[in-house]
Design a protein around this motif. Structure first.
Motif, short mmCIF file in Angstrom:
data_model
loop_
_atom_site.label_atom_id
_atom_site.label_comp_id
_atom_site.label_asym_id
_atom_site.label_seq_id
_atom_site.Cartn_x
_atom_site.Cartn_y
_atom_site.Cartn_z
N ALA A 1 2.24 -8.38 4.58
CA ALA A 1 2.07 -9.72 5.16
C ALA A 1 1.78 -9.63 6.66
O ALA A 1 0.93 -10.37 7.18
N LEU A 2 2.46 -8.73 7.35
CA LEU A 2 2.23 -8.56 8.78
C LEU A 2 0.80 -8.08 9.04
O LEU A 2 0.13 -8.58 9.95
N ASP A 3 0.33 -7.11 8.25
CA ASP A 3 -1.05 -6.65 8.40
C ASP A 3 -2.04 -7.79 8.23
O ASP A 3 -3.01 -7.90 8.98
N ALA A 4 -1.78 -8.67 7.26
CA ALA A 4 -2.68 -9.81 7.03
C ALA A 4 -2.68 -10.74 8.25
O ALA A 4 -3.74 -11.23 8.65
N MET A 5 -1.50 -10.95 8.84
CA MET A 5 -1.44 -11.80 10.04
C MET A 5 -2.18 -11.16 11.20
O MET A 5 -2.87 -11.85 11.96
N LEU A 6 -2.07 -9.85 11.36
CA LEU A 6 -2.76 -9.17 12.44
C LEU A 6 -4.27 -9.25 12.27
O LEU A 6 -5.00 -9.47 13.24
N VAL A 7 -4.75 -9.07 11.05
CA VAL A 7 -6.18 -9.17 10.79
C VAL A 7 -6.67 -10.58 11.12
O VAL A 7 -7.70 -10.76 11.77
N LYS A 8 -5.91 -11.58 10.69
CA LYS A 8 -6.28 -12.97 10.96
C LYS A 8 -6.29 -13.23 12.46
O LYS A 8 -7.19 -13.88 12.99
N GLY A 9 -5.29 -12.71 13.17
CA GLY A 9 -5.22 -12.90 14.61
C GLY A 9 -6.38 -12.25 15.34
O GLY A 9 -6.97 -12.83 16.25
N ARG A 10 -6.73 -11.04 14.92
CA ARG A 10 -7.86 -10.36 15.54
C ARG A 10 -9.16 -11.12 15.30
O ARG A 10 -10.01 -11.21 16.18
N ALA A 11 -9.31 -11.64 14.10
CA ALA A 11 -10.54 -12.36 13.76
C ALA A 11 -10.68 -13.65 14.56
O ALA A 11 -11.80 -14.08 14.85
N SER A 12 -9.55 -14.26 14.89
CA SER A 12 -9.63 -15.54 15.61
C SER A 12 -9.56 -15.38 17.13
O SER A 12 -9.70 -16.37 17.85
#
Length: 174
Positions: free
Chosen positions: A96-107
């Motif tokens: 779940a943390l990895d998914a949040m990091l990917v989303k944060g990087r993308a935005s």
């Protein structure tokens, strides 16, 4: 069954890929260990030990999705496995943390343009490691819940735009 056959049975059941994976994990070679455990799983899909160790090999390599996948198999094959609930929960949290990091990087903005006027300065003040209190070994904790920790150095810490330090021992109730 002839008596000698029962002596050979454990040898015949041993999985060389499992043994190789364990040896590779001990050498901290998680990528090759994971490959060995994958071969073990391919040969014996119902072998909970192969799945368990594969999960650890992927854990060491920070491949949380793969660790979760293998440990979910362990959950089906050996639900009472010691340490499984905690390890699986932590691996799922890391997914779940990895998914949040990917989303944060993308935005995140691709570039940044400062609005500070030309010639503006930024005053930084940094201090090193801060150990405010400890309980180990027979340590020291501030008597006032650390409220007065910085009283004697407050003048040194003020007057900057940004003051920072490395808190070595966080203060908390638990």
């Amino acid at each position: 069954m002839p008596p000698f056959l029962s002596l050979l049975l454990p040898i015949a059941l041993a999985n060389p890929d499992y043994d190789a994976g364990v040896a590779l994990l001990k050498e901290k070679n998680s990528a090759d260990a994971a490959a060995a455990f994958e071969r073990c799983v391919a040969a014996e899909p119902q072998n909970a030990d192969c799945h368990w160790e594969a999960g650890w090999a992927y854990w060491v390599g920070a491949r949380w999705d793969k660790a979760v996948s293998h440990w979910e198999q362990v959950e089906k094959l050996d639900p009472a496995r010691k340490g499984l609930p905690d390890a699986l929960a932590q691996a799922r949290d890391n997914v779940a943390l990895d998914a949040m990091l990917v989303k944060g990087r993308a935005s995140a903005a691709k570039t940044y343009q400062s609005s500070a006027p030309k010639g503006a300065t930024l005053h930084l003040r940094g201090v090193g490691d801060l150990m405010i209190g400890t309980t180990f070994p027979d340590g020291y904790l501030q008597p006032d819940d650390a409220k007065g920790t910085f009283t004697n150095v407050a003048d040194w810490l003020q007057g900057a735009d940004l003051t920072f330090g490395n808190l070595e021992g966080p203060l908390c109730d638990t």
